[in-house]
Design an enzyme around this catalytic site. Structure first.
Site, PDB file in Angstrom:
ATOM      1  N   HIS A  17       0.998  -1.188   0.018  1.00 20.70           N
ATOM      2  CA  HIS A  17      -0.067  -0.085  -0.114  1.00 20.70           C
ATOM      3  C   HIS A  17       0.746   1.343  -0.121  1.00 20.70           C
ATOM      4  O   HIS A  17       0.920   2.103   0.936  1.00 20.70           O
ATOM      5  CB  HIS A  17      -1.198  -0.003   1.197  1.00 20.70           C
ATOM      6  CG  HIS A  17      -1.914  -0.942   1.143  1.00 20.70           C
ATOM      7  ND1 HIS A  17      -2.106  -2.026   1.504  1.00 20.70           N
ATOM      8  CD2 HIS A  17      -3.166  -0.853   0.163  1.00 20.70           C
ATOM      9  CE1 HIS A  17      -3.161  -3.065   1.340  1.00 20.70           C
ATOM     10  NE2 HIS A  17      -3.788  -2.147   0.255  1.00 20.70           N
ATOM     11  N   ASN A  18       1.478   1.416  -0.989  1.00 18.85           N
ATOM     12  CA  ASN A  18       2.450   2.706  -1.326  1.00 18.85           C
ATOM     13  C   ASN A  18       2.067   3.338  -2.559  1.00 18.85           C
ATOM     14  O   ASN A  18       1.130   3.128  -3.171  1.00 18.85           O
ATOM     15  CB  ASN A  18       3.940   2.140  -1.264  1.00 18.85           C
ATOM     16  CG  ASN A  18       4.025   1.048  -2.522  1.00 18.85           C
ATOM     17  OD1 ASN A  18       3.325   1.191  -3.272  1.00 18.85           O
ATOM     18  ND2 ASN A  18       5.020  -0.002  -2.075  1.00 18.85           N
ATOM     19  N   ARG A  19       2.897   4.393  -2.879  1.00 18.90           N
ATOM     20  CA  ARG A  19       2.531   5.357  -3.816  1.00 18.90           C
ATOM     21  C   ARG A  19       2.482   4.557  -5.216  1.00 18.90           C
ATOM     22  O   ARG A  19       1.611   4.944  -6.195  1.00 18.90           O
ATOM     23  CB  ARG A  19       3.422   6.414  -3.860  1.00 18.90           C
ATOM     24  CG  ARG A  19       4.923   6.095  -4.149  1.00 18.90           C
ATOM     25  CD  ARG A  19       5.985   7.098  -3.729  1.00 18.90           C
ATOM     26  NE  ARG A  19       5.836   7.621  -2.541  1.00 18.90           N
ATOM     27  CZ  ARG A  19       6.300   8.621  -1.960  1.00 18.90           C
ATOM     28  NH1 ARG A  19       7.327   9.424  -2.519  1.00 18.90           N
ATOM     29  NH2 ARG A  19       6.261   8.928  -0.697  1.00 18.90           N
ATOM     30  N   THR A  20       3.383   3.384  -5.309  1.00 23.58           N
ATOM     31  CA  THR A  20       3.175   2.884  -6.652  1.00 23.58           C
ATOM     32  C   THR A  20       1.749   2.191  -6.752  1.00 23.58           C
ATOM     33  O   THR A  20       1.323   1.857  -7.979  1.00 23.58           O
ATOM     34  CB  THR A  20       4.291   1.849  -6.875  1.00 23.58           C
ATOM     35  OG1 THR A  20       5.596   2.474  -6.335  1.00 23.58           O
ATOM     36  CG2 THR A  20       4.665   1.445  -8.165  1.00 23.58           C
ATOM     37  N   HIS A  47      -7.329   7.126  -2.376  1.00 21.83           N
ATOM     38  CA  HIS A  47      -8.009   6.147  -1.668  1.00 21.83           C
ATOM     39  C   HIS A  47      -7.387   5.215  -0.779  1.00 21.83           C
ATOM     40  O   HIS A  47      -7.990   4.546   0.056  1.00 21.83           O
ATOM     41  CB  HIS A  47      -8.608   5.068  -2.940  1.00 21.83           C
ATOM     42  CG  HIS A  47      -7.687   3.926  -3.064  1.00 21.83           C
ATOM     43  ND1 HIS A  47      -6.697   4.113  -4.093  1.00 21.83           N
ATOM     44  CD2 HIS A  47      -7.450   2.579  -2.824  1.00 21.83           C
ATOM     45  CE1 HIS A  47      -5.871   3.025  -4.129  1.00 21.83           C
ATOM     46  NE2 HIS A  47      -6.240   2.171  -3.350  1.00 21.83           N
ATOM     47  N   ASP A  75      -8.726  -0.946  -7.853  1.00 20.04           N
ATOM     48  CA  ASP A  75      -8.067  -1.451  -6.575  1.00 20.04           C
ATOM     49  C   ASP A  75      -7.124  -2.478  -6.707  1.00 20.04           C
ATOM     50  O   ASP A  75      -6.145  -2.811  -6.128  1.00 20.04           O
ATOM     51  CB  ASP A  75      -8.720  -1.159  -5.234  1.00 20.04           C
ATOM     52  CG  ASP A  75      -8.004  -1.023  -4.315  1.00 20.04           C
ATOM     53  OD1 ASP A  75      -6.916  -0.532  -4.168  1.00 20.04           O
ATOM     54  OD2 ASP A  75      -8.809  -1.231  -3.013  1.00 20.04           O
TER      55      ASP A  75
HETATM   56 ZN   LIG Z   1      -5.625   0.420  -2.454  1.00 21.44          ZN
END
Ligand SMILES: [Zn+2]
Length: 874
Positions: free
Chosen positions: A588-591, A628, A766
């Site tokens: 759950h990082n920017r990538t 998100h 997602d």
């Molecule tokens: Zn996500």
């Protein structure tokens, strides 16, 4: 016609007696009857009338021509050969003798006897032998074309036309005791009906005028002959089809069969010879196969005939069709004596057509019936591994109501079952979810089922298993959870800002622009592809994939102008949000968020399209994707709840992460200098906010079935909209008034329905890595596994005795559970989304490729490193 030869008189008793052997007969009678025999016959008639005994005529029995002796005076027969007897319908000479033509005298009899009398006239008889020999020989012969009735039993009731010849003959008395007249008339009657020439002419005439197409083909299908109507029709048909000048076509059996409609063909006899291969598609190939079949049926199996019925072009209007029947027989080419195929083509009667159409319908129904039987079996056999029953209570209720509206009386059992289902708390979760995931019946073994259930069940696992927190967990929880203990986010430590971009700082120093270097632009060019690699973008942007991509997309979509957003300010905002995604999170990082943003962009623009997503919806969608997972803690909601994290307390255990993402991000958005919507109207901002909140909250997997269940109710409506968009005015989004009054916009969608479509869109985005290129997808799953293991470690640190399923690095991780995740979550979600937005179908293909890969990994028990080798070597 050959003159009938007579046996020469046998004056000497010393000559060998007449035998009735075949060879004798041939020598005596057939040889002299050749065409060159006229002269020889003439010379014999130079002699005085021959005298014969009756026995001399016995060998004439072998002749097919009726020959008999007639007493011209009494008009009664004296003797006849077998052919003559059969003409009269008699079996023995005794029955024949003495018969007259009395019963059929009349038209034909008079000239017959006149002629006979003339031949045997006494005046000529008495003339001198020397002078009369030639006169007598002429007089002794006569010819008459007359009609004789068919006399014998079974002979057809028509008059034969005979060429009758007379010849005067002297008969010698025998010692038989029968008195015989000495002067008789030898009669030969040759039927001209059996004359082959006449026969052929008539047959020819019959064929010429016949409207029924008749052909004679060689066994190889070449045309030997055909009647004119058949030739005329097919020649003009082929000329029309291929052009009058072109003679590339050949009129043969293949080309004729090729005219037919092969989808509508019935042949008899069935099941004989090589069957027509259904996989053969081309008409020419099919005609070739059929010809082989015909040859087999007629010449190998030796069936009397072969029939085939097919749809053919009409005679008058070849663009229309009619049913015709070809009947084929084994025949012989009369010229070469080789085997041939005789073909008749006839139109079929109306009743036959109906019969065939009924047969077609029946076949269709039988096929359909078989399919339904299979489906029924499958539906009944819940136990079969791999088939999941994801029906929920709402679906069941709607199905029951539909059947009642269709006039069906629901069974008591159905209603009982529904009542029971309605008592369950989560009406949209699959009724059998618990059974499926936790009973081990569906192949979701141990932790795999457990983890899926924990992820998808809103009540959480603890309720189900009544698993207590350990004493240590309880006592350590509060102690270890100092405020924000799990939230070591890099908003403070700025872990993500060592990259090539200037950090967005509090003192208002704003970076001038985004990275425009060549490698960055190259990756950004692939932004419209379904297969996107966010890792590459991360690499070329020096750790700023999200801000670079966000700015690129906003510019590309003209968002800055449309919503009066300052571009530089937006970059600043994007950097601020990006910095809220800790690089310390493996997944759950920017990538990840960059990947979701790109997915969201393609799904919005290629999938939803302007009918569902106008500018405002696209802006809301991109914004939702951007924020998100803002300030994600690298642990899941269950962890926050279990260890009573501040966020869990703040949001009362209800989607603490998602609530925080939204809340914290809007906090940024409304604070200078990140207030990018400062110039946007309040109405638009309220609408955007409403959509963004709904979208991000919907990413909580605990309400996955709730969201998907509601979406499936509008799936068909959306599908219809995509295939038949309402006029171009429908492109714009509903105005604020419309949205507020809750009325449908011009596309016929309620604002709630648009919102729901956007929610499902973000849910797909997602987990958008499921349709990435396999190597990229594998990398994402590995990243998630790492993050889960890290959570497991933190659970242990916090004193948990048992780690969450699939999060213990000592055991199997989620790379072992992907098939289950795909089957329960991914496939149903994307199938529904693609049904609503069919243009997104390319995703399904990649997704199924990845599912196959996981199935292979599971089956072969491959390690993930081995799989990478497999994928990368492809
Ligand atoms: Zn996500």
């Amino acid at each position: 016609p050959a003159e009938l030869g007579l046996p020469p008189p046998k004056p000497s008793s010393s000559s060998p007696p007449l035998t009735r052997s075949f060879s004798d007969k041939r020598q005596r009678f057939v040889e002299p009857s050749g065409p060159g025999d006229e002269a020889a016959a003439a010379t014999t008639t130079e002699r005085p009338p021959e005298a014969y005994e009756l026995r001399h005529f016995a060998s004439m029995d072998e002749l097919e021509t009726p020959v008999w002796l007639l007493n011209p005076r009494s008009r009664k027969n004296v003797w006849g050969n077998k052919a003559a007897l059969s003409l009269y319908g008699k079996r023995s000479v005794e029955d024949f003798r003495g018969l007259s033509l009395a019963h059929c005298e009349g038209d034909f009899a008079k000239p017959f006897f006149d002629e006979a009398a003339r031949v045997l006239s006494p005046s000529r008889n008495s003339s001198s032998p020397s002078a009369g020999s030639s006169a007598r020989s002429q007089a002794a012969r006569g010819q008459l074309q007359c009609r004789l009735p068919g006399l014998g039993p079974g002979s057809p009731q028509l008059h034969y036309v005979f060429t009758v010849r007379f010849r005067g003959v002297r008969l010698l008395s025998e010692a038989s005791g029968i008195s015989l007249p000495s002067e008789v008339c030898l009669v030969t009657a040759e039927s001209s009906l059996f004359n082959s020439m006449n026969q052929s002419l008539r047959a020819l005439e019959m064929l010429k005028s016949s409207p029924i197409f008749t052909f004679l083909f060689s066994t190889e299908g070449q045309l030997l002959t055909a009647n004119p109507c058949a030739v005329t029709f097919y020649e003009s048909f082929f000329e029309r089809k291929y052009g009058a000048a072109s003679r590339t076509w050949v009129l043969d059996l293949r080309s004729i069969l090729c005219c037919g409609d092969w989808d509508e063909t019935v042949s008899y006899p069935d099941n004989n010879g090589p069957a027509l291969d259904p996989s053969v598609q081309a008409k020419e190939k099919k005609a070739e196969k059929l010809l082989e079949h015909i040859q087999h049926v007629l010449f190998v199996e030796k069936f009397e005939s072969f029939r085939i019925q097919m749809k053919m072009p009409k005679r008058r209007d070849p663009s229309k069709h009619r049913w015709v029947e070809f009947e084929m027989w084994a025949a012989k080419d009369p010229i070469t004596q080789l085997q041939a195929i005789l073909v008749n083509q006839t139109n079929m009667q109306e009743t036959k057509k109906l019969e065939l159409e009924l047969k077609d319908k029946r076949d269709d129904l039988e096929t359909r019936n078989k399919q339904l039987q299979v489906e029924l079996k499958r539906a009944k056999g819940h136990g079969a591994k791999g088939s999941l029953d994801l029906d929920n209570t709402v679906d069941k209720t709607i199905a029951l109501l539909d059947s009642i509206m269709a006039g069906k009386q629901p069974g008591k059992e159905d209603i009982q079952r529904l009542k029971q289902a309605l008592r369950t708390q989560n009406l949209r979760a699959p009724n059998r979810l618990e059974e499926m995931l936790l009973s081990n019946k569906k192949g979701f073994e141990g932790e795999v089922g457990l983890s899926l259930f924990e992820m998808l069940n809103p009540k959480g696992l603890k309720d189900v298993l009544a698993q207590p927190l350990s004493a240590r967990e309880n006592s350590n929880a509060k102690k270890s959870l100092s405020r924000n203990s799990t939230m070591d986010l890099d908003t403070e430590d700025e872990g993500g800002n060592e990259g090539g971009l200037e950090p967005a700082s509090e003192d208002g120093v704003i970076p001038r622009g985004i990275d425009q270097s060549k490698p960055v632009l190259e990756v950004l060019e692939t932004v419209d592809d379904w297969l996107f690699d966010a890792f590459k973008l991360e690499e070329v942007t020096g750790g700023h994939p999200l801000s670079v991509l966000a700015c690129h997309l906003f510019k590309r979509l003209n968002m800055f102008e449309t919503f009066e957003i300052n571009e530089t300010q937006f970059l600043h905002f994007a950097l601020k949000i990006e910095s809220g995604y800790p690089v310390s999170n493996a997944y759950h990082n920017r990538t990840h968020v960059a990947n979701v943003l790109q997915s969201m962009y393609t799904l919005l623009t290629k999938g939803l399209g302007p009918e569902v997503a106008g500018d405002e919806e696209i802006l809301a969608g991109l914004l939702a994707a951007l924020i998100h997972d803002y300030e994600h803690k690298g642990v899941n909601n269950d962890f926050l709840v279990r260890f009573q994290d501040d966020l869990a307390l703040k949001y009362n255990d209800r989607s603490p992460l998602e609530n925080h993402h939204i809340s914290a991000a809007f906090d940024v958005m409304l604070t200078k200098p990140y207030d990018i919507f400062a110039n946007t109207s309040l109405e638009v901002f309220i609408k955007l906010r409403k959509l963004v909140v709904a979208m991000v909250l919907a990413t909580d997997m605990k309400i996955h079935f709730e969201v998907l269940g509601r979406f499936r109710l509008i799936e068909k409506k959306l599908g219809r909209l995509s295939s038949d968009p309402v006029g171009s005015e429908g492109c714009s989004s509903p105005s604020a008034e419309e949205a507020q009054s809750g009325s449908a916009d011009s596309s016929g969608l309620q604002p709630e329905e648009v919102s729901l479509a956007l929610q499902v869109c973000l849910k797909c985005a997602d987990i958008g890595h499921v349709y990435c290129d396999s190597s990229v997808h594998l990398r994402w799953v590995q990243k998630l596994e790492q993050e889960f293991f890290a959570q497991g470690d933190r659970e242990e640190e916090n004193g948990a005795i048992t780690k969450s399923p699939l999060m213990d690095r000592e055991k199997a991780g989620i790379t072992k559970s992907q098939v289950g995740f795909f089957k329960v979550v991914v496939v149903p979600l994307f199938a529904s989304f693609c049904a609503a937005f069919p243009s997104t179908a390319p995703m399904l293909e990649s997704l199924h490729r990845n599912l196959k890969l996981w199935a292979k990994i599971e089956e072969d028990q491959l390690e993930i490193s081995e799989v990478f080798d497999v994928v990368l070597s492809d």
